[in-house]
Design a protein around this motif. Structure first.
Motif, PDB file in Angstrom:
ATOM      1  N   ALA A 130       1.113  -2.422 -17.251  1.00 51.16           N
ATOM      2  CA  ALA A 130       1.907  -3.525 -16.708  1.00 51.16           C
ATOM      3  C   ALA A 130       1.595  -3.727 -15.233  1.00 51.16           C
ATOM      4  CB  ALA A 130       3.398  -3.250 -16.902  1.00 51.16           C
ATOM      5  N   GLY A 131       1.465  -2.632 -14.485  1.00 50.64           N
ATOM      6  CA  GLY A 131       1.105  -2.732 -13.075  1.00 50.64           C
ATOM      7  C   GLY A 131      -0.261  -3.358 -12.891  1.00 50.64           C
ATOM      8  N   CYS A 132      -1.188  -2.995 -13.765  1.00 54.88           N
ATOM      9  CA  CYS A 132      -2.539  -3.552 -13.716  1.00 54.88           C
ATOM     10  C   CYS A 132      -2.501  -5.063 -13.921  1.00 54.88           C
ATOM     11  CB  CYS A 132      -3.397  -2.879 -14.787  1.00 54.88           C
ATOM     12  SG  CYS A 132      -5.163  -3.230 -14.684  1.00 54.88           S
ATOM     13  N   ALA A 133      -1.692  -5.512 -14.866  1.00 52.32           N
ATOM     14  CA  ALA A 133      -1.560  -6.945 -15.121  1.00 52.32           C
ATOM     15  C   ALA A 133      -0.973  -7.660 -13.911  1.00 52.32           C
ATOM     16  CB  ALA A 133      -0.683  -7.173 -16.353  1.00 52.32           C
ATOM     17  N   SER A 134      -0.001  -7.033 -13.260  1.00 54.26           N
ATOM     18  CA  SER A 134       0.608  -7.631 -12.074  1.00 54.26           C
ATOM     19  C   SER A 134      -0.391  -7.747 -10.939  1.00 54.26           C
ATOM     20  CB  SER A 134       1.807  -6.791 -11.629  1.00 54.26           C
ATOM     21  OG  SER A 134       2.356  -7.279 -10.427  1.00 54.26           O
ATOM     22  N   LEU A 135      -1.198  -6.721 -10.762  1.00 49.92           N
ATOM     23  CA  LEU A 135      -2.165  -6.718  -9.669  1.00 49.92           C
ATOM     24  C   LEU A 135      -3.266  -7.760  -9.870  1.00 49.92           C
ATOM     25  CD1 LEU A 135      -3.356  -3.682  -7.731  1.00 49.92           C
ATOM     26  CD2 LEU A 135      -5.109  -5.185  -8.629  1.00 49.92           C
ATOM     27  N   TYR A 136      -3.475  -8.178 -11.109  1.00 52.69           N
ATOM     28  CA  TYR A 136      -4.512  -9.146 -11.460  1.00 52.69           C
ATOM     29  C   TYR A 136      -4.326 -10.479 -10.737  1.00 52.69           C
ATOM     30  CZ  TYR A 136      -7.723 -11.401 -14.894  1.00 52.69           C
ATOM     31  OH  TYR A 136      -8.752 -12.056 -15.519  1.00 52.69           O
ATOM     32  N   GLY A 137      -3.097 -10.811 -10.356  1.00 52.89           N
ATOM     33  CA  GLY A 137      -2.803 -12.139  -9.805  1.00 52.89           C
ATOM     34  C   GLY A 137      -3.440 -12.405  -8.453  1.00 52.89           C
ATOM     35  N   PRO A 138      -3.758 -13.667  -8.157  1.00 55.53           N
ATOM     36  CA  PRO A 138      -4.425 -14.023  -6.891  1.00 55.53           C
ATOM     37  C   PRO A 138      -3.562 -13.824  -5.657  1.00 55.53           C
ATOM     38  CG  PRO A 138      -3.811 -15.993  -8.111  1.00 55.53           C
ATOM     39  CD  PRO A 138      -3.567 -14.830  -9.028  1.00 55.53           C
ATOM     40  N   LEU A 139      -2.236 -13.683  -5.814  1.00 53.27           N
ATOM     41  CA  LEU A 139      -1.381 -13.391  -4.664  1.00 53.27           C
ATOM     42  C   LEU A 139      -1.313 -11.901  -4.382  1.00 53.27           C
ATOM     43  CD1 LEU A 139       1.634 -15.850  -5.112  1.00 53.27           C
ATOM     44  CD2 LEU A 139      -0.398 -16.089  -3.674  1.00 53.27           C
ATOM     45  N   HIS A 140      -1.972 -11.100  -5.216  1.00 53.76           N
ATOM     46  CA  HIS A 140      -1.916  -9.648  -5.039  1.00 53.76           C
ATOM     47  C   HIS A 140      -3.336  -9.091  -5.044  1.00 53.76           C
ATOM     48  CE1 HIS A 140      -0.503  -5.662  -4.905  1.00 53.76           C
ATOM     49  NE2 HIS A 140       0.031  -5.518  -6.106  1.00 53.76           N
ATOM     50  N   GLY A 141      -3.727  -8.418  -6.104  1.00 51.63           N
ATOM     51  CA  GLY A 141      -5.029  -7.761  -6.134  1.00 51.63           C
ATOM     52  C   GLY A 141      -6.205  -8.706  -6.190  1.00 51.63           C
ATOM     53  N   GLY A 142      -5.962  -9.950  -6.607  1.00 54.85           N
ATOM     54  CA  GLY A 142      -7.052 -10.904  -6.668  1.00 54.85           C
ATOM     55  C   GLY A 142      -7.387 -11.517  -5.319  1.00 54.85           C
ATOM     56  N   ALA A 143      -6.635 -11.114  -4.277  1.00 51.49           N
ATOM     57  CA  ALA A 143      -6.811 -11.747  -2.972  1.00 51.49           C
ATOM     58  C   ALA A 143      -8.158 -11.438  -2.336  1.00 51.49           C
ATOM     59  CB  ALA A 143      -5.678 -11.317  -2.031  1.00 51.49           C
ATOM     60  N   ASN A 144      -8.660 -10.199  -2.505  1.00 48.65           N
ATOM     61  CA  ASN A 144      -9.944  -9.897  -1.853  1.00 48.65           C
ATOM     62  C   ASN A 144     -11.094 -10.656  -2.496  1.00 48.65           C
ATOM     63  OD1 ASN A 144     -10.169  -8.380  -4.201  1.00 48.65           O
ATOM     64  ND2 ASN A 144      -9.874  -6.413  -3.168  1.00 48.65           N
ATOM     65  N   GLU A 145     -10.964 -10.953  -3.788  1.00 48.67           N
ATOM     66  CA  GLU A 145     -11.944 -11.818  -4.433  1.00 48.67           C
ATOM     67  C   GLU A 145     -11.826 -13.236  -3.883  1.00 48.67           C
ATOM     68  OE1 GLU A 145     -12.938 -13.600  -8.918  1.00 48.67           O
ATOM     69  OE2 GLU A 145     -11.632 -11.853  -8.699  1.00 48.67           O
ATOM     70  N   ALA A 146     -10.564 -13.681  -3.662  1.00 50.51           N
ATOM     71  CA  ALA A 146     -10.335 -15.030  -3.133  1.00 50.51           C
ATOM     72  C   ALA A 146     -10.919 -15.190  -1.728  1.00 50.51           C
ATOM     73  CB  ALA A 146      -8.836 -15.336  -3.123  1.00 50.51           C
ATOM     74  N   VAL A 147     -10.896 -14.112  -0.934  1.00 54.29           N
ATOM     75  CA  VAL A 147     -11.449 -14.165   0.418  1.00 54.29           C
ATOM     76  C   VAL A 147     -12.942 -14.487   0.377  1.00 54.29           C
ATOM     77  CG1 VAL A 147     -12.054 -12.763   2.429  1.00 54.29           C
ATOM     78  CG2 VAL A 147      -9.744 -12.660   1.496  1.00 54.29           C
ATOM     79  N   ILE A 148     -13.655 -13.777  -0.477  1.00 59.36           N
ATOM     80  CA  ILE A 148     -15.102 -14.000  -0.563  1.00 59.36           C
ATOM     81  C   ILE A 148     -15.405 -15.401  -1.071  1.00 59.36           C
ATOM     82  CG2 ILE A 148     -17.262 -13.173  -1.551  1.00 59.36           C
ATOM     83  CD1 ILE A 148     -15.958 -11.315   0.497  1.00 59.36           C
ATOM     84  N   ARG A 149     -14.664 -15.853  -2.059  1.00 56.45           N
ATOM     85  CA  ARG A 149     -14.885 -17.213  -2.575  1.00 56.45           C
ATOM     86  C   ARG A 149     -14.598 -18.235  -1.474  1.00 56.45           C
ATOM     87  NH1 ARG A 149     -16.119 -16.876  -7.777  1.00 56.45           N
ATOM     88  NH2 ARG A 149     -15.293 -15.162  -9.037  1.00 56.45           N
ATOM     89  N   MET A 150     -13.584 -17.957  -0.641  1.00 51.49           N
ATOM     90  CA  MET A 150     -13.280 -18.846   0.481  1.00 51.49           C
ATOM     91  C   MET A 150     -14.445 -18.873   1.473  1.00 51.49           C
ATOM     92  SD  MET A 150     -10.368 -18.328   3.422  1.00 51.49           S
ATOM     93  CE  MET A 150     -11.246 -16.862   4.012  1.00 51.49           C
TER      94      MET A 150
END
Length: 490
Positions: free
Chosen positions: A303-323
């Motif tokens: 469940a924690g893994c699923a929560s971290l998947y979101g772009p406001l949480h664990g997906g943010a570092n991926e979003a930085v590179i895409r930005m």
């Protein structure tokens, strides 16, 4: 860690006011209450004792009266959308000084741990509360690494995913799948108090699951990576560090006496240490919310893994590179900054829910990046990132909103090391398993036992109404009030 909840007490208007309390006057009734203050907090249940009769007997909402759905006689509720100022437990694990940019693990500054410690040593500190002796650490490391091997059936499980499945979807499923092998750790099967007894046998059972989850986290992550690559899985090696074993499983191509680059191995270990815990973030809270039902720890971690998947949480570092990719060259930064200010673009990697100044991890990440780039060469996006950082720190729009750079720029290191973009959240999960388990263990052993988390709501929907027969109904209009039409392919 736990203390009995203190209700508020109704007092006469002229009674002396005790220090260390909050005095509340309810203007609906004229009653005055004293609410004890402990650790600069008050109990929400103390607020609940402040009640009043309905101010209106009407069953419909009005500006002056109450609705039955407001449950006014049952006591006052605290509205806190998104947990902006609600403390849900007492903890001894991590303290974040958001105003001054400080982060302490069991009292130790994160900067000291990043220099002198390792991920596994800090994991011991997080879970058990103290730095281990050499003998204790040797036993701890041996147990974790021993439990890194997964059952042979796992290969079939991982091969069942599509070739293009996101690694986070695979990893989330894998943690839940892992629990199916260990019925001994399932309170639904073995009794709901197997982890809450706190006796020697219960602690040993808990520790075994901790060894398994931390040890297998790298293996499951590496398998999620290699199934995407269409490559054979690698058995965890012996004699390597935690980060070294992970890199070995990721990159080993069959060459004899293969060893990961020591600089990259240390860099990854530092990043793992930095990501191991961060107080009650979204994913840690999800683990505790799920774990409060006394489900097995594998399901809680999934469940924690699923929560971290979101772009406001664990997906943010991926979003930085895409930005940064979307910005391109440093000379494009000013136009991007203006687009952000006009709300035409989203700025990732700046600002934090807790930190009001800079994120202390960001300085460690920068130093680590310098070491990595000596081996890999500078990432072409580094200049863009630095230009964006400099522009934002000088712009009043960002300064006034306290949007300082945060740890999500570690994606530049991952990118330089060759990790694919969609694998970045996985590199967050692997170390964060430690923090999740530390909070889960603390909750299982807290004074007074475990209470299932059940937040209240403020109901603002329709009041009581009678059923209307199908032929007599009037259609309801509005995009949000009717199902959307979906086009179907042949």
């Amino acid at each position: 860690m736990g203390k009995p909840e203190s209700p508020s007490t109704q007092v006469p208007a002229q009674a002396p006011v005790p220090k260390g309390s909050l005095t509340i006057r309810d203007n609906r009734t004229g009653k005055v209450y004293n609410v004890p203050i402990t650790n600069n907090s008050i109990q929400a249940t103390a607020i609940k004792s402040i009640s009043a009769p309905y101010q209106s007997g009407s069953s419909s909402a009005s500006e002056e009266g109450d609705r039955p759905e407001d449950e006014t006689p049952r006591g006052l509720r605290v509205a806190d959308r998104g947990f902006l100022n609600t403390a849900v437990l007492r903890s001894e694990i991590t303290y974040i000084d958001g105003d001054n940019g400080g982060w302490f693990v069991r009292g130790y500054p994160i900067e000291q741990l990043a220099i002198h410690s390792s991920h596994l040593e800090t994991a011991y500190l997080l879970i058990y509360g103290s730095l281990p002796t050499k003998t204790q650490f040797d036993v701890w490391q041996k147990e974790v690494m021993h439990h890194s091997v997964v059952h042979a059936d796992a290969e079939q499980f991982f091969r069942s995913f599509r070739y293009d499945a996101h690694p986070m979807a695979i990893l989330t499923s894998a943690f839940a799948y892992l629990g199916s092998y260990y019925s001994e750790a399932n309170p639904s099967l073995q009794g709901q108090n197997i982890f809450t007894k706190g006796d020697k046998r219960s602690l040993a059972l808990m520790d075994k699951q901790i060894y398994r989850l931390i040890g297998k986290a790298t293996t499951l992550a590496a398998m999620a990576y290699r199934v995407r690559q269409g490559r054979q899985f690698v058995t965890p090696p012996t004699g390597l560090s935690y980060a070294g074993s992970f890199l070995y499983q990721m990159d080993h191509l069959g060459e004899e006496k293969y060893r990961p680059n020591p600089v990259l191995e240390r860099a990854l270990d530092v990043l793992f240490l930095l990501h191991a815990d961060h107080e009650l973030n979204a994913s840690a809270t999800t683990v505790l919310q799920t774990g409060s039902s006394l489900v097995d720890p594998y399901s809680a971690i999934a469940a924690g893994c699923a929560s971290l998947y979101g772009p406001l949480h664990g997906g943010a570092n991926e979003a930085v590179i895409r930005m940064l990719i979307s910005i391109g060259k440093p000379e494009n930064v000013p136009a991007f900054i203006e687009a952000v200010k006009k709300r035409e673009k989203v700025l990732s990697g700046f600002g934090h829910r807790v930190y009001k100044t800079s994120d202390p991890r960001s300085f460690i990440v920068r130093k680590t990046a310098d070491e990595v780039f000596k081996v890999t060469g500078k990432d072409e996006l580094l200049e863009t990132a630095m230009a964006l950082h400099e522009a934002a720190m000088k712009d009043e729009y960002f300064v006034s909103r306290k949007l300082a750079p945060n740890v999500d720029f570690c994606g530049l290191i991952y990118r330089a090391m060759g990790f694919p973009l969609d694998f970045f959240p996985v590199l967050f999960v692997v170390p964060r398993v430690v923090g999740w388990l530390a909070h889960w263990r603390q909750m299982m052993l807290q004074d007074g036992g475990v209470k299932i988390w059940r937040p209240r709501q403020i109901y603002v929907g329709a009041g009581k109404r009678d059923y209307v027969q199908l032929a007599e109904r009037v259609p309801v209009e509005g995009d949000r009030r009717v199902p959307s039409a979906v086009e179907h392919s042949g």
